[in-house]
Design an enzyme around this catalytic site. Structure first.
Site, short mmCIF file in Angstrom:
data_model
loop_
_atom_site.label_atom_id
_atom_site.label_comp_id
_atom_site.label_asym_id
_atom_site.label_seq_id
_atom_site.Cartn_x
_atom_site.Cartn_y
_atom_site.Cartn_z
N ASP A 328 -5.58 -126.66 11.21
CA ASP A 328 -5.57 -128.10 11.50
C ASP A 328 -4.14 -128.65 11.46
O ASP A 328 -3.33 -128.27 10.62
CB ASP A 328 -6.44 -128.81 10.46
CG ASP A 328 -6.71 -130.25 10.81
OD1 ASP A 328 -7.26 -130.50 11.90
OD2 ASP A 328 -6.39 -131.14 9.99
N GLU A 357 -4.28 -125.89 16.03
CA GLU A 357 -4.61 -127.16 16.68
C GLU A 357 -3.31 -127.85 17.09
O GLU A 357 -2.62 -128.46 16.28
CB GLU A 357 -5.39 -128.09 15.74
CG GLU A 357 -5.81 -129.38 16.43
CD GLU A 357 -5.93 -130.59 15.50
OE1 GLU A 357 -6.48 -131.61 15.95
OE2 GLU A 357 -5.45 -130.52 14.36
N ASP A 424 -13.44 -134.34 17.50
CA ASP A 424 -12.36 -135.32 17.59
C ASP A 424 -12.41 -136.17 18.86
O ASP A 424 -11.57 -137.06 19.04
CB ASP A 424 -11.00 -134.61 17.55
CG ASP A 424 -10.62 -134.14 16.16
OD1 ASP A 424 -10.98 -134.82 15.18
OD2 ASP A 424 -9.97 -133.08 16.04
#
Length: 583
Positions: A328, A357, A424
């Site tokens: 992340d 990410e 997201d």
């Protein structure tokens, strides 16, 4: 020719080792400017009577974006080393492009003029796990997939799907719920699960870790998780976990110590604190994810922090045999940490998948010393702009995808993590204004593009939802509320991808020009097979016969419907075709 537009750099995506013996060389030129490009190359030490020995190889145009053409050549140098340049030809002139500039003739008196690939070291070849190329992922937000054991429920858990998802509500999703529904994934054809965070945290999303070595009690025990991983592996499904190493949660013990003890805390350097005491309003005086005070940024260059997080990375592989880490906010963590992270996890399990990410150009992380792949959001944006919202034409879409494909080496593109939505973003069906036919077309693009595709839970049965938190609704298990036709279409597309290797290949992804801005055509081709994918976003049928003739087609098989078809065929409005061409 416009010489200022001609560009090459002997590194990254322009010059790289594709495998242990093969080099890929690319050149960028002004769009529609050159008529041919030839690679001039040779071993730097091969001379005859004072003349350097050059070879030549015609380069193929591998694609175009909005401004540039790209040419590519594949070379196996005799001794793993090479000096090289380019002979470039336009309608009006020919020149030789080298590291030292342009010449009218190829210099042969000194190899120092030329670009250099010093040596092809086996250890420096970008090598992602081979299994990733064949994997179809399914992203699960554990709190919202299925409640298999009400005894795990947090206080205040609501009946499944009884309310709209909110940042603070809980519905009791857990590991036993996933285990109970693995057959749903097997039927669909899924071979990998990406779980958003499962570690102990205060929120329903778990991106605010309290303890990286403990599973959140609402999901179950470590024994249950071990059983889940084993059940997945038994069914041929890989397991990837989400690691939040950029920041911790507010209730992470070291951060709580800094809150309580301020400058006297032994953990004060674990975080990026600008002044003491710590404050959260109006803005935190310590670095965080965005400006979120409950997510303090970790100082990953601090030896103790680094040691803690690397032990976390190793623990879940060693103890539970997970197959991948999704990282992340990966772009905000220092490169040195990620290099050590890769060395740590690859020593334990060589073929573990490391996915970052990152939403922007990610070449610095994809040099073989850090990540195996990143989440391919540029692919996401372009595909939704064309296929879901019709903001751009097919030609514009082709240019954007070609730009993405030429931004990275081919072996990087082969394992790029392609997605259409996630926890997201708004859900696919919502972005497509509720049009299930568009969703089917988007799935067709996803499953025939180079990279490793990911389906967000619920998309396969027609779940809708806007941005966070609406995209995190409870999975719909009521058969009467599921879109079974959509499920079957996706199931068929996944099966075709598995059967036809060329559909996932990055070596040939060639877009065809069309006379209709709403019709997308591209060809996937290797030494064994040629397949044409046609997506018709227009309101009228689109004839394919002229394109089939240009491809020297003799017979056509409709792979999706498993039938032979005539050469005079069309793509119906709002539909797609996947056609095998025999020349």
């Amino acid at each position: 020719m416009l010489k200022e537009a001609i560009y090459h750099r002997p590194s990254t995506n322009y010059s790289y080792a594709y495998n242990h013996e093969t080099l890929h060389i690319r050149l960028r030129t002004k769009k529609d400017d050159l008529t041919s490009v030839t690679l001039l190359f040779g071993d730097p030490y091969q001379w005859i009577e004072g003349v350097w020995q050059l070879q030549s190889l015609a380069m193929k145009k591998s694609g175009s974006d909005a401004q540039f053409d790209y040419y590519m050549a594949e070379v196996v140098p005799s001794f793993r080393r090479m000096r090289y340049g380019f002979k470039v030809t336009s309608e009006t002139e020919t020149a030789v492009y080298t590291e030292k500039g342009f010449f009218t003739e190829a210099p042969t008196d000194d190899t120092g003029y030329y670009f250099c690939f010093p040596y092809l070291h086996k250890e420096e070849v970008f090598a992602a796990p081979s299994w990733v190329k064949d994997t179809v992922w399914y992203q699960i937000f554990p709190e919202r997939f299925a409640n298999g054991n009400p005894n795990n429920n947090p206080v205040g858990t609501l009946p499944w799907g009884s309310e709209a998802p909110q940042p603070t509500n809980f519905f009791g999703g857990d590991f036993e719920g996933v285990i109970a529904h693995l057959d749903h994934l097997v039927e669909l054809g899924i071979t990998g699960i990406y779980f958003t965070p499962i570690f102990k945290a205060a929120s329903n999303h778990k991106y605010d870790s309290i303890d990286y070595f403990e599973i959140d009690p609402q999901f179950g025990s470590k024994e249950t998780f071990r059983a889940l991983v084993a059940a997945c592996h038994e069914k041929g499904i890989k397991v990837m976990l989400d690691a939040v190493f950029n920041h911790s949660g507010y209730y992470f013990a070291p951060f709580q110590d800094v809150l309580q003890n301020g400058a006297a805390s032994r953990y004060k350097e674990w975080f990026h604190v600008r002044e003491f005491p710590l404050i959260t309003e109006p803005q935190p005086n310590y670095d965080t994810f965005a400006f979120e005070p409950t997510m303090p940024k970790l100082n990953t260059s601090h030896p103790e922090v680094k040691d803690y997080l690397l032990k976390v990375a190793a623990y879940w592989i060693e103890e539970f045999d997970i197959d991948g880490w999704r990282l992340d906010v990966a772009n905000e963590v220092d490169h040195a940490f990620w290099r050590e992270f890769r060395q740590t996890v690859k020593r334990i399990k060589k073929d573990v998948y490391i996915l970052g990410e990152i939403w922007h150009d990610s070449m610095p992380w994809l040099l073989g010393d850090q990540f195996d792949a990143v989440m391919n959001y540029p692919f996401t944006a372009a595909t939704l702009d064309f296929g879901a919202q019709q903001k751009i034409s097919a030609a514009h879409y082709a240019a954007q995808i070609n730009h993405v494909l030429h931004s990275y080496p081919q072996n990087v593109n082969e394992v790029a993590f392609n997605l259409l939505d996630s926890h997201d973003t708004p859900r696919l069906l919502t972005v497509a204004q509720g049009d299930a036919q568009k969703v089917k077309q988007l799935f067709a693009i996803l499953l025939t593009s180079p990279g490793t595709p990911c389906i967000y839970y619920g998309d396969e049965i027609g779940m809708a939802g806007g941005g966070d938190p609406a995209c995190r609704a409870c999975m719909i298990w009521d058969q009467d509320q599921q879109d079974h036709d959509l499920f079957q279409v996706l199931k068929r597309l996944i099966a075709l991808r598995k059967k036809h290797h060329v559909l996932k290949s990055a070596s040939s992804h060639r877009f065809l020009p069309t006379a209709n801005d709403s019709v997308l055509l591209y060809v996937k081709e290797d030494e064994n097979e040629k397949i044409l994918i046609a997506i018709n976003q227009s309101e009228t049928s689109y004839e394919l016969s002229a394109h089939l003739q240009d491809e020297n087609t003799v017979t056509v098989s409709d792979l999706y419907h498993n039938e032979e078809v005539a050469l005079t065929l069309a793509v119906a409005p709002g539909s797609f075709r996947i056609l095998q061409l025999q020349s």
